[in-house]
Design an enzyme around this catalytic site. Structure first.
Site, PDB file in Angstrom:
ATOM      1  N   TYR A   1       0.818  -1.215   0.000  1.00 36.02           N
ATOM      2  CA  TYR A   1       0.000   0.000   0.000  1.00 36.02           C
ATOM      3  C   TYR A   1       0.853   1.267   0.000  1.00 36.02           C
ATOM      4  CZ  TYR A   1      -3.938  -3.075   1.065  1.00 36.02           C
ATOM      5  OH  TYR A   1      -4.878  -4.067   1.022  1.00 36.02           O
TER       6      TYR A   1
ATOM      7  N   LYS B   1       3.788 -15.354   1.264  1.00 39.33           N
ATOM      8  CA  LYS B   1       3.807 -16.122   0.007  1.00 39.33           C
ATOM      9  C   LYS B   1       5.268 -16.332  -0.382  1.00 39.33           C
ATOM     10  CE  LYS B   1       0.820 -16.830  -2.744  1.00 39.33           C
ATOM     11  NZ  LYS B   1       0.259 -18.160  -3.107  1.00 39.33           N
TER      12      LYS B   1
ATOM     13  N   ASP C   1      -2.457 -17.993   1.059  1.00 40.69           N
ATOM     14  CA  ASP C   1      -3.659 -18.526   0.409  1.00 40.69           C
ATOM     15  C   ASP C   1      -4.172 -19.747   1.165  1.00 40.69           C
ATOM     16  OD1 ASP C   1      -1.259 -19.692  -0.420  1.00 40.69           O
ATOM     17  OD2 ASP C   1      -2.067 -20.370  -2.322  1.00 40.69           O
TER      18      ASP C   1
ATOM     19  N   ASP D   1      -5.050  -7.394   5.555  1.00 42.54           N
ATOM     20  CA  ASP D   1      -6.300  -6.713   5.210  1.00 42.54           C
ATOM     21  C   ASP D   1      -7.366  -7.759   4.854  1.00 42.54           C
ATOM     22  OD1 ASP D   1      -8.086  -4.766   4.550  1.00 42.54           O
ATOM     23  OD2 ASP D   1      -6.939  -3.922   2.891  1.00 42.54           O
TER      24      ASP D   1
ATOM     25  N   ASP E   1     -10.496  -9.419   7.526  1.00 43.86           N
ATOM     26  CA  ASP E   1     -11.919  -9.291   7.161  1.00 43.86           C
ATOM     27  C   ASP E   1     -12.580 -10.666   7.077  1.00 43.86           C
ATOM     28  OD1 ASP E   1     -12.024  -6.593   7.116  1.00 43.86           O
ATOM     29  OD2 ASP E   1     -12.642  -6.397   5.026  1.00 43.86           O
TER      30      ASP E   1
END
Ligand code: NAD
Length: 366
Positions: free
Chosen positions: A140, A191, A224, A248, A252
């Site tokens: 970000y 990852k 993942d 993020d 959620d």
């Protein structure tokens, strides 16, 4: 004496902060909790009164405080303002100026609400996990971040994922320290199979673990796979530490496991200075809910549970935090529900009656 800054903000922010102040007063009177409160303007209301959503005065007060209790900001009347005057700017500036690099989002499923989850009750019943997300680095904020036009006329957009050793070290330490206060297990999600930042992340987390936190169990999981495990068997996790982007998404996802947005607290923590002072901001994860603002309908539990996090992490009052969580659990078990978590056969109440019930439960559990 503990110094607390409250920033009620907009919409239902003032309503849930008022409810939380009543709980604070209870702790002052009944649990020997000495505190002083200051109030700060933030968001749309601050813009109306001072011309800025992020007044310097509020930032100064936040720096003086031991903890900030933040309500919510935003509303349709301010949607068309330029970016640097939008209400959200108030929250972003607090996060940036106080260097709040660690975002803590617990996903706690109260037994009484296990049927409200979209997952089977047995999967979420008793769930208690904490997601620790790196908040100030990663994709970000990485440079270059740009859109250019190629010779053939198409556009090319680039975001850059960047992490340094020290950024990873400090979030890893935070996660391990938090795990020591809980189940002593950390899962680190990245990852590393396809990203060099993931490789570095794994190396640094492993090194911090080996050198400083060998008493905590560490596992590594690809982000993942972690997303999949969260819906398959979320209770296998205690603390999950991850970067800004994966955090993020995963936080959620974890929030959804527990049912309602009106129930979920969060904390954002900065680094400890040499005197042991650590900037901290506690807030419900929900927004200002303009659709129900001013009607006494808001669920105050997310904000009240943010106070529980504040008691635990800023003031080391773990027993007081647990007491508050048990009081919330009790009122839910007794059938009290605000509109957002209403279920058939339960007793529907507004913000004030829900807070009254929590105070009564505190009184009888204490
Ligand atoms: P929201 O969280 O405000 O509301 C989403 C839905 O959930 C609404 O139907 C609302 O009534 C309901 N809801 C939320 N909190 C509730 C509570 N405590 N009790 C009962 N019901 C509750 O999200 P939104 O509608 O996307 O955004 C509204 C405004 O809030 C926007 O201006 C947005 O920018 C802002 N916002 C602020 C924050 C923040 O201050 N941290 C976070 C998210 C959104």
């Amino acid at each position: 004496m503990h110094n607390i800054l409250v920033t009620p903000g907009d919409g239902i922010g003032p309503e849930v902060i008022d409810a939380t102040r009543r709980v604070l007063d209870w702790y002052g009177k009944n649990r020997n909790f000495a505190f002083a409160i200051e109030e700060g303007l933030v968001g749309g209301i601050a813009f109306e009164k001072t011309g800025r959503p992020d007044p310097d005065d509020t930032i100064l007060k936040a720096r003086r405080a031991d903890a900030v209790l933040f309500g919510a900001v935003g509303g349709p009347q301010w949607d068309k303002l330029p970016f640097n005057q939008k209400p959200e700017r108030g929250l972003l500036r607090l996060r940036k100026d106080l260097e709040l690099f660690a975002n803590l989002r617990p996903a706690l499923c109260f037994d009484a609400l296990k049927d409200a989850s979209t997952l089977k009750p047995e999967i979420v019943s008793g769930l208690d996990i904490l997601i620790v997300r790196e908040l100030t680095g990663g994709v970000y904020f990485g440079e270059p971040k740009e859109t250019t036009t190629l010779p053939d006329g198409q556009k090319r957009a680039v975001d850059t994922q960047v992490y340094t050793t020290s950024e990873i070290e400090r979030i890893a330490r935070e996660a391990f320290e938090l795990a020591r206060l809980r189940g002593k297990r950390v899962a680190s999600a990245e990852k590393s199979n396809v990203m060099v930042t993931g490789v570095l992340w794994r190396q640094v987390v492993s090194k911090v673990h080996k050198e400083e936190f060998a008493d905590v169990e560490l596992s590594h999981v690809l982000a993942d796979n972690c997303a999949m495990q969260l819906v398959r068997n979320p209770k296998q996790y205690d603390v999950i530490v991850t970067d800004n982007l994966f955090g993020d998404v995963l936080s959620d996802e974890a929030a959804q496991l527990t049912g309602s947005i009106g129930m979920l607290p969060s904390a954002s923590l900065g680094a400890k200075d040499t005197n042991g002072k650590q900037y901290a901001l506690y807030e419900p994860i929900h927004g200002s809910a303009p659709d129900i603002a001013g009607q006494g309908l808001a669920n105050p539990i997310a904000c009240i549970l943010s106070l529980a996090m504040c008691l635990r992490y800023s003031f080391a009052r773990v027993d007081d935090a647990k007491l508050l969580e048990r009081a919330v659990e009790r009122v839910l078990a007794e059938g009290y529900r605000t509109g957002d978590i209403m279920q058939p056969g339960m007793h529907k109440v507004g913000t004030t009656a829900m807070t009254d019930a929590i105070l009564k439960a505190l009184q009888s559990l204490a």
